[in-house]
Design a protein around this motif. Structure first.
Motif, PDB file in Angstrom:
ATOM      1  N   SER A  92       0.822  -1.216   0.000  1.00  0.00           N
ATOM      2  CA  SER A  92       0.000   0.000   0.000  1.00  0.00           C
ATOM      3  C   SER A  92       0.856   1.266   0.000  1.00  0.00           C
ATOM      4  CB  SER A  92      -0.937   0.004   1.213  1.00  0.00           C
ATOM      5  OG  SER A  92      -0.197   0.047   2.419  1.00  0.00           O
ATOM      6  N   LEU A  93       2.147   1.148   0.318  1.00  0.00           N
ATOM      7  CA  LEU A  93       3.051   2.296   0.286  1.00  0.00           C
ATOM      8  C   LEU A  93       3.462   2.670  -1.134  1.00  0.00           C
ATOM      9  CD1 LEU A  93       5.439   1.279   3.229  1.00  0.00           C
ATOM     10  CD2 LEU A  93       3.574   2.950   3.304  1.00  0.00           C
ATOM     11  N   ILE A  94       3.232   1.775  -2.093  1.00  0.00           N
ATOM     12  CA  ILE A  94       3.597   2.033  -3.485  1.00  0.00           C
ATOM     13  C   ILE A  94       2.612   3.046  -4.076  1.00  0.00           C
ATOM     14  CG2 ILE A  94       3.913   0.987  -5.771  1.00  0.00           C
ATOM     15  CD1 ILE A  94       4.465  -1.679  -4.296  1.00  0.00           C
ATOM     16  N   PRO A  95       3.101   4.133  -4.656  1.00  0.00           N
ATOM     17  CA  PRO A  95       2.191   5.178  -5.140  1.00  0.00           C
ATOM     18  C   PRO A  95       1.298   4.733  -6.295  1.00  0.00           C
ATOM     19  CG  PRO A  95       4.476   5.641  -5.762  1.00  0.00           C
ATOM     20  CD  PRO A  95       4.512   4.510  -4.785  1.00  0.00           C
ATOM     21  N   ASP A  96       1.714   3.800  -7.105  1.00  0.00           N
ATOM     22  CA  ASP A  96       0.914   3.283  -8.216  1.00  0.00           C
ATOM     23  C   ASP A  96       0.053   2.134  -7.699  1.00  0.00           C
ATOM     24  OD1 ASP A  96       0.159   1.549 -10.460  1.00  0.00           O
ATOM     25  OD2 ASP A  96       1.397   2.884 -11.676  1.00  0.00           O
ATOM     26  N   GLN A  97      -1.260   2.334  -7.638  1.00  0.00           N
ATOM     27  CA  GLN A  97      -2.148   1.328  -7.043  1.00  0.00           C
ATOM     28  C   GLN A  97      -2.192   0.028  -7.835  1.00  0.00           C
ATOM     29  OE1 GLN A  97      -6.017   3.001  -6.305  1.00  0.00           O
ATOM     30  NE2 GLN A  97      -5.272   4.446  -4.758  1.00  0.00           N
ATOM     31  N   THR A  98      -2.125   0.126  -9.155  1.00  0.00           N
ATOM     32  CA  THR A  98      -2.145  -1.090  -9.975  1.00  0.00           C
ATOM     33  C   THR A  98      -0.886  -1.914  -9.730  1.00  0.00           C
ATOM     34  OG1 THR A  98      -3.442   0.039 -11.687  1.00  0.00           O
ATOM     35  CG2 THR A  98      -2.294  -1.990 -12.322  1.00  0.00           C
ATOM     36  N   LEU A  99       0.265  -1.253  -9.687  1.00  0.00           N
ATOM     37  CA  LEU A  99       1.510  -1.955  -9.397  1.00  0.00           C
ATOM     38  C   LEU A  99       1.471  -2.533  -7.988  1.00  0.00           C
ATOM     39  CD1 LEU A  99       4.378  -2.811 -10.088  1.00  0.00           C
ATOM     40  CD2 LEU A  99       5.177  -0.551  -9.343  1.00  0.00           C
ATOM     41  N   ALA A 100       0.928  -1.784  -7.037  1.00  0.00           N
ATOM     42  CA  ALA A 100       0.832  -2.265  -5.660  1.00  0.00           C
ATOM     43  C   ALA A 100       0.033  -3.566  -5.597  1.00  0.00           C
ATOM     44  CB  ALA A 100       0.180  -1.209  -4.776  1.00  0.00           C
ATOM     45  N   LYS A 101      -1.070  -3.624  -6.357  1.00  0.00           N
ATOM     46  CA  LYS A 101      -1.901  -4.830  -6.379  1.00  0.00           C
ATOM     47  C   LYS A 101      -1.113  -6.001  -6.971  1.00  0.00           C
ATOM     48  CE  LYS A 101      -4.214  -5.776  -9.782  1.00  0.00           C
ATOM     49  NZ  LYS A 101      -5.029  -5.749 -11.002  1.00  0.00           N
ATOM     50  N   ASN A 102      -0.369  -5.738  -8.030  1.00  0.00           N
ATOM     51  CA  ASN A 102       0.417  -6.789  -8.672  1.00  0.00           C
ATOM     52  C   ASN A 102       1.552  -7.278  -7.780  1.00  0.00           C
ATOM     53  OD1 ASN A 102       0.012  -7.446 -11.833  1.00  0.00           O
ATOM     54  ND2 ASN A 102      -0.816  -5.414 -11.365  1.00  0.00           N
ATOM     55  N   ILE A 103       2.183  -6.369  -7.063  1.00  0.00           N
ATOM     56  CA  ILE A 103       3.250  -6.750  -6.131  1.00  0.00           C
ATOM     57  C   ILE A 103       2.678  -7.651  -5.043  1.00  0.00           C
ATOM     58  CG2 ILE A 103       4.865  -5.894  -4.381  1.00  0.00           C
ATOM     59  CD1 ILE A 103       5.793  -5.307  -7.208  1.00  0.00           C
ATOM     60  N   TYR A 104       1.515  -7.293  -4.526  1.00  0.00           N
ATOM     61  CA  TYR A 104       0.860  -8.097  -3.490  1.00  0.00           C
ATOM     62  C   TYR A 104       0.528  -9.493  -4.000  1.00  0.00           C
ATOM     63  CZ  TYR A 104      -2.745  -9.610  -0.201  1.00  0.00           C
ATOM     64  OH  TYR A 104      -3.490 -10.342   0.692  1.00  0.00           O
ATOM     65  N   GLN A 105       0.015  -9.585  -5.230  1.00  0.00           N
ATOM     66  CA  GLN A 105      -0.324 -10.886  -5.800  1.00  0.00           C
ATOM     67  C   GLN A 105       0.902 -11.781  -5.935  1.00  0.00           C
ATOM     68  OE1 GLN A 105      -2.148  -9.393  -9.363  1.00  0.00           O
ATOM     69  NE2 GLN A 105      -4.235  -9.623  -8.585  1.00  0.00           N
ATOM     70  N   CYS A 106       2.024 -11.186  -6.334  1.00  0.00           N
ATOM     71  CA  CYS A 106       3.267 -11.955  -6.463  1.00  0.00           C
ATOM     72  C   CYS A 106       3.753 -12.449  -5.106  1.00  0.00           C
ATOM     73  CB  CYS A 106       4.354 -11.099  -7.129  1.00  0.00           C
ATOM     74  SG  CYS A 106       4.109 -10.866  -8.910  1.00  0.00           S
ATOM     75  N   THR A 107       3.667 -11.586  -4.121  1.00  0.00           N
ATOM     76  CA  THR A 107       4.180 -11.927  -2.791  1.00  0.00           C
ATOM     77  C   THR A 107       3.419 -13.082  -2.159  1.00  0.00           C
ATOM     78  OG1 THR A 107       4.929  -9.653  -2.387  1.00  0.00           O
ATOM     79  CG2 THR A 107       4.589 -11.045  -0.467  1.00  0.00           C
ATOM     80  N   ILE A 108       2.106 -13.040  -2.233  1.00  0.00           N
ATOM     81  CA  ILE A 108       1.315 -14.067  -1.552  1.00  0.00           C
ATOM     82  C   ILE A 108       1.259 -15.382  -2.334  1.00  0.00           C
ATOM     83  CG2 ILE A 108      -0.101 -12.366  -0.366  1.00  0.00           C
ATOM     84  CD1 ILE A 108      -2.356 -13.010  -2.342  1.00  0.00           C
ATOM     85  N   ASN A 109       1.721 -15.364  -3.582  1.00  0.00           N
ATOM     86  CA  ASN A 109       1.710 -16.580  -4.389  1.00  0.00           C
ATOM     87  C   ASN A 109       3.096 -17.180  -4.571  1.00  0.00           C
ATOM     88  OD1 ASN A 109      -1.116 -17.182  -5.615  1.00  0.00           O
ATOM     89  ND2 ASN A 109      -0.918 -14.959  -5.759  1.00  0.00           N
ATOM     90  N   ASP A 110       4.041 -16.775  -3.747  1.00  0.00           N
ATOM     91  CA  ASP A 110       5.397 -17.323  -3.808  1.00  0.00           C
ATOM     92  C   ASP A 110       5.665 -18.087  -2.521  1.00  0.00           C
ATOM     93  OD1 ASP A 110       8.195 -17.789  -3.960  1.00  0.00           O
ATOM     94  OD2 ASP A 110       8.407 -16.059  -5.286  1.00  0.00           O
ATOM     95  N   CYS A 111       5.884 -19.404  -2.649  1.00  0.00           N
ATOM     96  CA  CYS A 111       6.077 -20.243  -1.459  1.00  0.00           C
ATOM     97  C   CYS A 111       7.545 -20.450  -1.121  1.00  0.00           C
ATOM     98  CB  CYS A 111       5.409 -21.605  -1.665  1.00  0.00           C
ATOM     99  SG  CYS A 111       6.099 -22.560  -3.033  1.00  0.00           S
ATOM    100  N   CYS A 112       8.446 -19.821  -1.881  1.00  0.00           N
ATOM    101  CA  CYS A 112       9.874 -20.072  -1.666  1.00  0.00           C
ATOM    102  C   CYS A 112      10.689 -18.814  -1.390  1.00  0.00           C
ATOM    103  CB  CYS A 112      10.478 -20.776  -2.879  1.00  0.00           C
ATOM    104  SG  CYS A 112       9.738 -22.384  -3.238  1.00  0.00           S
TER     105      CYS A 112
END
Length: 263
Positions: A92-112
């Motif tokens: 949520s600290l990322i100024p671009d909301q679309t990028l912020a959403k994509n960063i979040y999706q990557c983070t929660i879908n990485d198990c390693c």
């Protein structure tokens, strides 16, 4: 569980065949403009996650590299590591909301890899440190933990320092380090150089518990003062027990006399 190096290498070799080849910065730089186009065209789609899967790259690593590039373009300079890490942990600290959403999706879908995995590893490490303290308390062993040692001014300490040394497998133990991981060649060598030998220099011989096992051949430093175990040792000999054993081994005096029998 302890594994021989041959067994470990066999498992590692098989695992490597399952891992995708990691293409890195060159490919990501080429694909970064694609991310911007796709994100604008399909703002609700997990664009970064799909890209990571397509190029066989860790989603969290893809997120880090893309965010780093985004911040460089936005601020005309390389972002600090602390800023980058804080945004990965809290998108949520990322100024671009679309990028912020994509960063979040990557983070929660990485198990390693990534901040979520780091958080899980930290929690597991803390859990096993609590387990170690509970085991010591069950045995009525007096000790100082890392938090107490830090308040006393120590800057680099093992997880536990025993106030009264014990013996394990015939070796004296002054400190115990808890590792909630498997001890392979690389990690153990790193720990030796960065932690264990400095503990040995400061506090004497000690014990390392690899709760998830280790390569058996790595337990080769016992005579030099570093012992490895895969669980809390059950054959601990305390100073009191050693004294009792020594007392029973002494020759007895004549009945009614407190003096030993003459030689």
């Amino acid at each position: 569980m302890k594994l021989s190096r041959a067994e470990y290498n066999e498992i590692a070799k098989f695992t490597e065949k399952l891992r995708p080849t990691r293409q890195c910065l060159r490919m990501l730089k080429e694909r970064f403009p694609r991310y911007q186009t796709e994100a604008q065209t399909h703002p609700a789609d997990p664009v970064l996650l799909d890209m990571a899967n397509e190029v066989d790259l860790s989603p969290a690593l893809m997120a880090r590299l893309i965010l780093d590039r985004f911040l460089q373009d936005s601020n005309s300079g390389t972002p600090s590591k602390s800023v980058l890490n804080s945004m990965l942990k809290e998108p949520s600290l990322i100024p671009d909301q679309t990028l912020a959403k994509n960063i979040y999706q990557c983070t929660i879908n990485d198990c390693c890899y990534g901040p979520l995995v780091d958080c899980i590893k930290h929690a597991i490490g803390q859990e096993h440190e609590v387990l170690l303290r509970d085991k010591l308390k069950e045995r009525n062993m007096s000790f100082l933990d890392e938090t107490q040692l830090r308040t006393m001014g120590y800057d680099k300490t093992p997880d536990i320092i025993l106030e009264v040394p014990v013996a394990v497998d015939g070796h004296i133990v002054h400190w115990i380090e808890s590792k909630a991981s498997f001890g392979d060649d690389y990690s153990h060598r790193t720990y030796l150089n960065e932690q264990f030998w400095s503990y040995w220099n400061r506090f004497g011989p000690g014990l390392v518990i690899y709760w998830y096992g280790f390569i058996a051949e790595l337990d080769c430093q016992r005579d030099r003062g570093i012992m490895l175990k895969e669980c809390f040792p059950e054959d601990i000999v305390t100073l009191y027990q050693a004294g009792q054993t020594h007392a029973h081994a002494q020759p007895r005096g004549e009945p009614g006399s407190s003096q030993p029998s003459p030689q």
